[in-house]
Design a protein around this motif. Structure first.
Motif, PDB file in Angstrom:
ATOM      1  N   VAL A  76       0.353  -1.404   0.130  1.00  0.00           N
ATOM      2  CA  VAL A  76       0.417   0.282  -0.258  1.00  0.00           C
ATOM      3  C   VAL A  76       0.832   1.154   0.011  1.00  0.00           C
ATOM      4  O   VAL A  76       2.144   0.912   0.906  1.00  0.00           O
ATOM      5  CB  VAL A  76      -0.508  -0.152   1.031  1.00  0.00           C
ATOM      6  CG1 VAL A  76      -1.505   1.154   1.279  1.00  0.00           C
ATOM      7  CG2 VAL A  76      -2.105  -0.948   1.728  1.00  0.00           C
ATOM      8  N   ILE A  77       0.624   2.162  -1.220  1.00  0.00           N
ATOM      9  CA  ILE A  77       1.289   2.986  -1.479  1.00  0.00           C
ATOM     10  C   ILE A  77       0.244   4.433  -0.953  1.00  0.00           C
ATOM     11  O   ILE A  77      -0.810   4.683  -1.191  1.00  0.00           O
ATOM     12  CB  ILE A  77       1.795   3.414  -2.158  1.00  0.00           C
ATOM     13  CG1 ILE A  77       2.652   2.724  -2.545  1.00  0.00           C
ATOM     14  CG2 ILE A  77       2.326   5.316  -2.058  1.00  0.00           C
ATOM     15  CD1 ILE A  77       3.127   2.825  -4.513  1.00  0.00           C
ATOM     16  N   VAL A  78       0.561   5.587   0.643  1.00  0.00           N
ATOM     17  CA  VAL A  78      -0.118   7.044   0.840  1.00  0.00           C
ATOM     18  C   VAL A  78       0.759   8.380   0.907  1.00  0.00           C
ATOM     19  O   VAL A  78       2.006   8.047   1.414  1.00  0.00           O
ATOM     20  CB  VAL A  78      -0.122   6.756   2.466  1.00  0.00           C
ATOM     21  CG1 VAL A  78      -0.509   7.227   3.212  1.00  0.00           C
ATOM     22  CG2 VAL A  78      -1.102   5.312   2.548  1.00  0.00           C
ATOM     23  N   ILE A 111       4.316  11.851  -8.468  1.00  0.00           N
ATOM     24  CA  ILE A 111       3.443  11.464  -9.652  1.00  0.00           C
ATOM     25  C   ILE A 111       4.139  10.365 -10.399  1.00  0.00           C
ATOM     26  O   ILE A 111       3.121   9.420 -11.203  1.00  0.00           O
ATOM     27  CB  ILE A 111       3.593  12.269 -10.611  1.00  0.00           C
ATOM     28  CG1 ILE A 111       2.620  13.663  -9.986  1.00  0.00           C
ATOM     29  CG2 ILE A 111       2.543  12.227 -11.920  1.00  0.00           C
ATOM     30  CD1 ILE A 111       2.429  14.887 -11.016  1.00  0.00           C
ATOM     31  N   ALA A 112       5.369  10.224 -10.410  1.00  0.00           N
ATOM     32  CA  ALA A 112       5.839   8.507 -11.094  1.00  0.00           C
ATOM     33  C   ALA A 112       5.406   7.540 -10.572  1.00  0.00           C
ATOM     34  O   ALA A 112       4.751   6.589 -10.839  1.00  0.00           O
ATOM     35  CB  ALA A 112       7.559   8.642 -11.146  1.00  0.00           C
ATOM     36  N   VAL A 113       5.620   8.316  -8.986  1.00  0.00           N
ATOM     37  CA  VAL A 113       5.360   6.923  -8.191  1.00  0.00           C
ATOM     38  C   VAL A 113       3.552   6.134  -8.695  1.00  0.00           C
ATOM     39  O   VAL A 113       3.252   5.046  -8.203  1.00  0.00           O
ATOM     40  CB  VAL A 113       5.148   6.886  -6.483  1.00  0.00           C
ATOM     41  CG1 VAL A 113       4.802   5.892  -5.492  1.00  0.00           C
ATOM     42  CG2 VAL A 113       6.833   6.729  -6.594  1.00  0.00           C
ATOM     43  N   VAL A 114       3.008   6.958  -8.553  1.00  0.00           N
ATOM     44  CA  VAL A 114       1.279   7.258  -8.924  1.00  0.00           C
ATOM     45  C   VAL A 114       1.138   6.147  -9.983  1.00  0.00           C
ATOM     46  O   VAL A 114       0.321   4.832  -9.951  1.00  0.00           O
ATOM     47  CB  VAL A 114       0.749   8.379  -8.707  1.00  0.00           C
ATOM     48  CG1 VAL A 114      -0.986   7.895  -9.016  1.00  0.00           C
ATOM     49  CG2 VAL A 114       0.386   9.024  -6.863  1.00  0.00           C
ATOM     50  N   MET A 115       1.534   6.434 -11.070  1.00  0.00           N
ATOM     51  CA  MET A 115       1.983   5.990 -12.733  1.00  0.00           C
ATOM     52  C   MET A 115       2.323   4.344 -12.492  1.00  0.00           C
ATOM     53  O   MET A 115       1.488   3.737 -12.749  1.00  0.00           O
ATOM     54  CB  MET A 115       1.906   6.877 -13.479  1.00  0.00           C
ATOM     55  CG  MET A 115       1.797   7.747 -13.743  1.00  0.00           C
ATOM     56  SD  MET A 115      -0.179   8.294 -13.325  1.00  0.00           S
ATOM     57  CE  MET A 115      -0.039   7.098 -14.923  1.00  0.00           C
ATOM     58  N   GLU A 116       3.363   4.328 -11.413  1.00  0.00           N
ATOM     59  CA  GLU A 116       3.562   3.234 -11.004  1.00  0.00           C
ATOM     60  C   GLU A 116       2.891   2.356 -10.874  1.00  0.00           C
ATOM     61  O   GLU A 116       2.375   0.732 -10.505  1.00  0.00           O
ATOM     62  CB  GLU A 116       4.991   2.644 -10.649  1.00  0.00           C
ATOM     63  CG  GLU A 116       5.416   1.534 -11.197  1.00  0.00           C
ATOM     64  CD  GLU A 116       7.129   1.749 -10.219  1.00  0.00           C
ATOM     65  OE1 GLU A 116       7.364   0.712  -9.780  1.00  0.00           O
ATOM     66  OE2 GLU A 116       8.150   2.631 -11.271  1.00  0.00           O
ATOM     67  N   ALA A 117       2.088   2.563  -9.437  1.00  0.00           N
ATOM     68  CA  ALA A 117       1.427   2.055  -8.507  1.00  0.00           C
ATOM     69  C   ALA A 117       0.124   1.388  -9.574  1.00  0.00           C
ATOM     70  O   ALA A 117      -0.835   0.551  -9.421  1.00  0.00           O
ATOM     71  CB  ALA A 117       1.099   2.608  -7.036  1.00  0.00           C
ATOM     72  N   VAL A 118      -0.754   2.775  -9.950  1.00  0.00           N
ATOM     73  CA  VAL A 118      -1.853   1.984 -10.808  1.00  0.00           C
ATOM     74  C   VAL A 118      -1.351   1.325 -12.371  1.00  0.00           C
ATOM     75  O   VAL A 118      -2.578   0.458 -12.496  1.00  0.00           O
ATOM     76  CB  VAL A 118      -2.533   4.207 -11.522  1.00  0.00           C
ATOM     77  CG1 VAL A 118      -3.219   2.957 -12.774  1.00  0.00           C
ATOM     78  CG2 VAL A 118      -2.351   4.656 -10.360  1.00  0.00           C
ATOM     79  N   ARG A 119      -0.185   1.314 -12.914  1.00  0.00           N
ATOM     80  CA  ARG A 119      -0.474  -0.268 -13.693  1.00  0.00           C
ATOM     81  C   ARG A 119      -0.223  -1.465 -13.179  1.00  0.00           C
ATOM     82  O   ARG A 119      -0.435  -2.049 -13.238  1.00  0.00           O
ATOM     83  CB  ARG A 119       1.175   0.624 -14.208  1.00  0.00           C
ATOM     84  CG  ARG A 119       0.976   1.142 -15.640  1.00  0.00           C
ATOM     85  CD  ARG A 119       2.655   1.511 -16.569  1.00  0.00           C
ATOM     86  NE  ARG A 119       3.689   2.072 -15.621  1.00  0.00           N
ATOM     87  CZ  ARG A 119       3.797   3.509 -15.338  1.00  0.00           C
ATOM     88  NH1 ARG A 119       3.194   3.848 -16.090  1.00  0.00           N
ATOM     89  NH2 ARG A 119       5.570   3.741 -15.402  1.00  0.00           N
ATOM     90  N   SER A 120       0.758  -1.297 -11.793  1.00  0.00           N
ATOM     91  CA  SER A 120       0.367  -2.287 -11.094  1.00  0.00           C
ATOM     92  C   SER A 120      -0.303  -3.055 -10.120  1.00  0.00           C
ATOM     93  O   SER A 120       0.038  -4.056  -9.633  1.00  0.00           O
ATOM     94  CB  SER A 120       2.167  -2.588 -10.682  1.00  0.00           C
ATOM     95  OG  SER A 120       2.019  -1.828  -9.585  1.00  0.00           O
ATOM     96  N   ARG A 121      -1.259  -1.725 -10.166  1.00  0.00           N
ATOM     97  CA  ARG A 121      -2.852  -2.434  -9.698  1.00  0.00           C
ATOM     98  C   ARG A 121      -2.277  -2.852  -7.527  1.00  0.00           C
ATOM     99  O   ARG A 121      -3.278  -3.098  -7.752  1.00  0.00           O
ATOM    100  CB  ARG A 121      -3.627  -3.274  -9.900  1.00  0.00           C
ATOM    101  CG  ARG A 121      -3.741  -3.150 -11.765  1.00  0.00           C
ATOM    102  CD  ARG A 121      -4.377  -4.204 -11.692  1.00  0.00           C
ATOM    103  NE  ARG A 121      -6.048  -4.612 -11.037  1.00  0.00           N
ATOM    104  CZ  ARG A 121      -7.618  -3.502 -11.635  1.00  0.00           C
ATOM    105  NH1 ARG A 121      -6.665  -2.657 -12.243  1.00  0.00           N
ATOM    106  NH2 ARG A 121      -7.896  -4.614 -11.106  1.00  0.00           N
ATOM    107  N   ARG A 122      -0.929  -1.328  -7.200  1.00  0.00           N
ATOM    108  CA  ARG A 122      -1.281  -1.812  -6.104  1.00  0.00           C
ATOM    109  C   ARG A 122      -1.813  -0.283  -5.223  1.00  0.00           C
ATOM    110  O   ARG A 122      -1.884   0.474  -5.896  1.00  0.00           O
ATOM    111  CB  ARG A 122       0.184  -0.937  -5.674  1.00  0.00           C
ATOM    112  CG  ARG A 122       0.640  -1.294  -4.486  1.00  0.00           C
ATOM    113  CD  ARG A 122       2.232  -0.961  -4.427  1.00  0.00           C
ATOM    114  NE  ARG A 122       2.344  -2.159  -5.817  1.00  0.00           N
ATOM    115  CZ  ARG A 122       3.849  -1.355  -6.159  1.00  0.00           C
ATOM    116  NH1 ARG A 122       3.642  -0.197  -6.479  1.00  0.00           N
ATOM    117  NH2 ARG A 122       4.206  -2.126  -7.766  1.00  0.00           N
ATOM    118  N   PRO A 123      -2.506  -0.289  -3.770  1.00  0.00           N
ATOM    119  CA  PRO A 123      -3.597   0.176  -3.888  1.00  0.00           C
ATOM    120  C   PRO A 123      -2.723   1.562  -3.839  1.00  0.00           C
ATOM    121  O   PRO A 123      -1.596   1.576  -2.462  1.00  0.00           O
ATOM    122  CB  PRO A 123      -3.806  -0.383  -2.734  1.00  0.00           C
ATOM    123  CG  PRO A 123      -3.327  -1.599  -2.557  1.00  0.00           C
ATOM    124  CD  PRO A 123      -2.502  -1.757  -3.004  1.00  0.00           C
TER     125      PRO A 123
END
Length: 186
Positions: A76-78, A111-123
């Motif tokens: 999970v990323i906050v 923003i780079a972290v968000v985009m990577e998390a979205v691609r990997s479907r990480r919450p």
């Protein structure tokens, strides 16, 4: 709970991103920056008390590869709060009546972290500014200035009364000063 396993093998791993260390603005109605900095590790401690593994990273200070690696290792990323997000990131010119410094490096890294998390479907969870940054990263825009939430004078702060302030911190006094004046638009 402490017994819960995120992937049936290990306790959940959460990574917290703060834009930068908090500044001490030396105003009596604001907690000083050193107090905010001291509180950031308390987030980690609270998460670890329930059995999760947590780490805290300053997105504007640590090297981007290190931050991206930490986010890839997280369950999970906050994204935590901070100051204004640069309007150029959502395709607008700066129309804020009072301007503060941007945290450009932190914004772009997160923003780079968000985009990577979205691609990997990480919450992902965004708190205050973090939620606004999630919106911008995913193509949204912000209201650059919500009236009544920032002073129009030289001082960027506006007095804000909070109910039950003593429950938050017995050392804070009414009114608190707030600079949080941006909001999600589209």
């Amino acid at each position: 709970t402490k017994a819960a396993k995120f992937d049936d093998k290990s306790n959940p791993r959460i990574v917290l991103f703060s834009p930068i260390a908090a500044e001490d603005l030396q105003q009596p109605a604001l907690p000083d920056g050193s107090e905010n900095n001291a509180r950031l590790p308390l987030y980690v401690a609270a998460i670890e008390r329930v059995g999760w593994t947590a780490s805290l990273h300053a997105a504007g200070e640590a090297p981007e590869p290190q931050l991206r690696r930490a986010s890839r290792e997280a369950d999970v990323i906050v994204l935590l709060g901070g100051d204004d997000i640069e309007p150029l990131l959502y395709g607008q010119s700066d129309r804020r009546p009072q301007r503060t410094a941007y945290q450009r490096r932190a914004d772009r890294t997160q923003i780079a972290v968000v985009m990577e998390a979205v691609r990997s479907r990480r919450p992902l969870l965004g708190v205050c500014r973090g939620m606004q940054l999630l919106n911008v990263a995913l193509g949204g825009t912000l209201h650059q200035h919500v009236g009544g939430h920032r002073s129009t004078g030289d001082d960027p702060f506006v007095a804000t009364d909070l109910n039950d302030l003593r429950a938050v911190s017995p050392r804070l006094r009414q009114p608190l000063l707030c600079t949080h004046h941006q909001a999600v638009d589209e």
